[in-house]
Enzyme design. Sequence first.
Site: not given
Length: 556
Positions: A35, A259, A269
């Site tokens: 994204e 992850r 982020k």
Amino acid sequence: MIEDEKSLNFIEEIVEEDLRNGTHDGRVLTRFPPEPNGYLHIGHAKSICLNFGLAQKYNGTTNLRFDDTNPVTEDTEYVESIKKDIQWLGFQWAEELYTSDYFETLYQYAVKLIQHDLAYVDDSTAEEIAAAKGTPTEPGVPTPYRSRSIEENLTLFQEMRDGKYKDGEKVLRAKIDLANPNMHLRDPLLYRIKHVHHHRTGDKWCIYPMYDFAHGQSDSIEKITHSVCTLEFIPHRPLYDWLIEKLEIFPSHQYEFARLNMTYTVMSKRKLLQLVNEGHVESWDDPRMPTISAFRRRGYTPASIRNFCERIGVQKRENMIDFSLLEFCIREDLNKTAWRRMAILDPIKLIITNYPDGQIEELVGENNPEVEGGEGSRAIPFSKELWIEREDFMEEPPKKFFRLGPGLSVRLKHGYIVECHDFKKDDNGNVTEIYCTYAPDSKSGEDTSGLKVKGTIHWVSVAHAKKAEVRLYDRLFQVENPAAEEDFKASINPDSLHIIQNAYIEPDLADAEPGKGYQFIRMGYFTLDTKSTPEHLVFNRTVTLKDSWAKEVKKG
Ligand code: ATP
Ligand code: MG
């Protein structure tokens, strides 16, 4: 054959099984779907290495797909940085794609669901929808809008698109199962109204698809064979499959891996953006950040990061990787590739009293002793006055101090053996100058002096050295897992940056380029900062030398 000996990770096993069974005609097409709402971090590097690595290994390709369905937080600055980072890591995508390019197709998919009575427009507020959804142990109840006719839903959805309603006034929901134990299947939201400008589609749309209605469908449009994502999407998978089944589109499949979490840093982020916006760091590429651009600026090589991702592997369960493993990988790389130079970070002057005034010699040093031929060599100017490291001199040296002190001798790297006979102090008792004599027949490589010394120290010639600012970095957080703290910013390390204003470096380092690694002998690995100028040279310490070396220096 080495390839065969290495065991496959579980995703490679799945791919090989698919290849054996001829699934997707032996085709492998993966995607990396960031994204564009921030810079990529080292966690993304794991996903990039996995997705691009799979394609490389099985003669496939990888798409870069910008998952740009949330116009509020997205920006083209991020798009550019993401592309740069992936290429820097050494990967090239087959196609550059944008979810926003599929907005029309996705809209038509939604219409198709409505036509099959599998989606409806709901006028309830977000709170009402949440309340009617029930809890994991209690089934949800239908809102009054669930029984709308197909005709009415088609009209309302078209009106949503046409901008007839305000943000939040209506949503489109899938009509699945309000009693399903998986909350993601209790009539999930597919579209919401947002009257905002999109960085690519401008003001064309005022309804935007939700992640769950965009991601899997985009995979399917591109005919992705293996859609790899992180574990938190496991509960989304039934919805991913339901939508593909009901829409009768290409059967992409989702697989989940753990992850990357790393000690002493944060990896979201949103948190990284806070660090930037609130001035805790200088920028997204501040060398203390865990972003790919920060590692690049700090002097990490693409190979070291790829190697790190290879070593940590691909797991099905989350764990915490020690930051020191990444440091190990960069040291291993730079030890083989960095050019050796001398730099004095805490200077003190050494004067060779028996060296002729005004004489200059050009000593020779290999660039890289780790490879045959040394990758060439450079001339190192030598003269009567040198800068040496303050810690290499002691007024009252203990036994086994194999550096300088009254009556002690050392070799000057690439140069001569010197013996200290005196020193000078200022009014505060600080040593300001050290006086030595040198043995003219002890020059490195042609030493006939017969003198034996245990220590070698680095130095630069006072008349020739260039001045530089040197930045030493420490971990950005004081606790192992800052994200687990109530306020992650409370654990920021106040001493994560130490700036040395007046270091002295070998003259040819004025021609250094950002990204080229240098080992400042005995001091660590460094690279030129991207914001360095010829008038004001700035070097970043990439990483310290290995611990055993640090101990040796202390002992030595
Ligand atoms: P963040 O939480 O940092 O904002 P994200 O998952 O929202 O990350 P995306 O841009 O959506 O960021 O991620 C792109 C891809 O990178 C996704 O496939 C995602 O699963 C993967 N990814 C993100 N963070 C990690 C991580 N820490 N380890 C491995 N893969 C990750
Ligand atoms: Mg995301």
